[in-house]
Motif scaffolding. Sequence first.
Motif, PDB file in Angstrom:
ATOM      1  N   TRP A  54       0.857  -1.179   0.000  1.00  0.00           N
ATOM      2  CA  TRP A  54       0.000   0.000   0.000  1.00  0.00           C
ATOM      3  C   TRP A  54       0.893   1.229   0.000  1.00  0.00           C
ATOM      4  CZ3 TRP A  54      -5.062   0.518  -0.751  1.00  0.00           C
ATOM      5  CH2 TRP A  54      -5.879  -0.603  -0.591  1.00  0.00           C
ATOM      6  N   VAL A  55       0.669   2.128  -0.953  1.00  0.00           N
ATOM      7  CA  VAL A  55       1.437   3.376  -1.026  1.00  0.00           C
ATOM      8  C   VAL A  55       0.480   4.521  -1.311  1.00  0.00           C
ATOM      9  CG1 VAL A  55       3.549   2.226  -1.839  1.00  0.00           C
ATOM     10  CG2 VAL A  55       1.916   3.126  -3.508  1.00  0.00           C
ATOM     11  N   LYS A  56       0.970   5.723  -1.160  1.00  0.00           N
ATOM     12  CA  LYS A  56       0.207   6.915  -1.537  1.00  0.00           C
ATOM     13  C   LYS A  56       0.714   7.378  -2.900  1.00  0.00           C
ATOM     14  CE  LYS A  56      -1.063   8.523   3.003  1.00  0.00           C
ATOM     15  NZ  LYS A  56      -2.448   8.130   2.915  1.00  0.00           N
ATOM     16  N   SER A  80      -4.337  16.345  -9.030  1.00  0.00           N
ATOM     17  CA  SER A  80      -3.771  16.334  -7.687  1.00  0.00           C
ATOM     18  C   SER A  80      -4.659  15.511  -6.766  1.00  0.00           C
ATOM     19  CB  SER A  80      -3.636  17.759  -7.161  1.00  0.00           C
ATOM     20  OG  SER A  80      -4.904  18.347  -7.079  1.00  0.00           O
ATOM     21  N   GLY A  81      -4.193  15.322  -5.566  1.00  0.00           N
ATOM     22  CA  GLY A  81      -4.916  14.503  -4.607  1.00  0.00           C
ATOM     23  C   GLY A  81      -4.024  13.358  -4.178  1.00  0.00           C
ATOM     24  N   THR A  82      -4.281  12.846  -3.003  1.00  0.00           N
ATOM     25  CA  THR A  82      -3.464  11.751  -2.506  1.00  0.00           C
ATOM     26  C   THR A  82      -4.365  10.562  -2.225  1.00  0.00           C
ATOM     27  OG1 THR A  82      -1.924  13.314  -1.509  1.00  0.00           O
ATOM     28  CG2 THR A  82      -1.811  11.060  -0.742  1.00  0.00           C
ATOM     29  N   LYS A  83      -4.258   9.559  -3.061  1.00  0.00           N
ATOM     30  CA  LYS A  83      -5.020   8.333  -2.880  1.00  0.00           C
ATOM     31  C   LYS A  83      -4.077   7.230  -2.429  1.00  0.00           C
ATOM     32  CE  LYS A  83      -7.722   9.159  -6.996  1.00  0.00           C
ATOM     33  NZ  LYS A  83      -8.052   8.593  -8.292  1.00  0.00           N
ATOM     34  N   ASP A  84      -4.612   6.315  -1.635  1.00  0.00           N
ATOM     35  CA  ASP A  84      -3.878   5.098  -1.320  1.00  0.00           C
ATOM     36  C   ASP A  84      -4.108   4.127  -2.468  1.00  0.00           C
ATOM     37  OD1 ASP A  84      -3.075   6.112   1.112  1.00  0.00           O
ATOM     38  OD2 ASP A  84      -4.651   5.130   2.243  1.00  0.00           O
ATOM     39  N   TYR A 114      10.656  10.105  -1.025  1.00  0.00           N
ATOM     40  CA  TYR A 114       9.241   9.775  -0.930  1.00  0.00           C
ATOM     41  C   TYR A 114       8.862   9.683   0.540  1.00  0.00           C
ATOM     42  CZ  TYR A 114       4.942   7.070  -1.514  1.00  0.00           C
ATOM     43  OH  TYR A 114       3.638   6.634  -1.467  1.00  0.00           O
ATOM     44  N   GLY A 115       7.677  10.144   0.895  1.00  0.00           N
ATOM     45  CA  GLY A 115       7.272  10.303   2.282  1.00  0.00           C
ATOM     46  C   GLY A 115       7.005   9.042   3.080  1.00  0.00           C
TER      47      GLY A 115
END
Length: 133
Positions: A54-56, A80-84, A114-115
């Motif tokens: 699982w990553v963003k 844009s947006g951050t989805k898993d 990467y975060g």
Amino acid sequence: MRKIIAIEKRANSNLDACNMPLQLNLRTEKTVFAVQESIQFQVELKNTSKKNMWVKEINDSTLYCLFNNKSWGTQAQGASGTKDVVLKSGESLRRQFMGEKLKVPSEIEIYCSYGLSIKGVKPSGILKVKVTE
């Protein structure tokens, strides 16, 4: 004797870039840019493990970039947006970024991380480009 064992355990618990389950690769279509030209580069996050992860998504909030060790404004291209998302073994996520224009000729080093931290280590990559007149 106990100190040696502790040092060995600590060294083995750290992951180096070759053993990271996620690798961050940076690429450009060219290695030389003109002054006042936006530096565009692609960031690829690749799952090199044998498991699904699982990553963003890669975007401005999950990617941190430095240029010549200074904070550098980048802007993700596209939605844009951050989805898993599930990144299957061997699969990659890719995203184009555009960096700030440089006003003087120079050789620069772009560093991005990467975060997502894996055992205290964040996937990171380095790209070197040349800016000429």
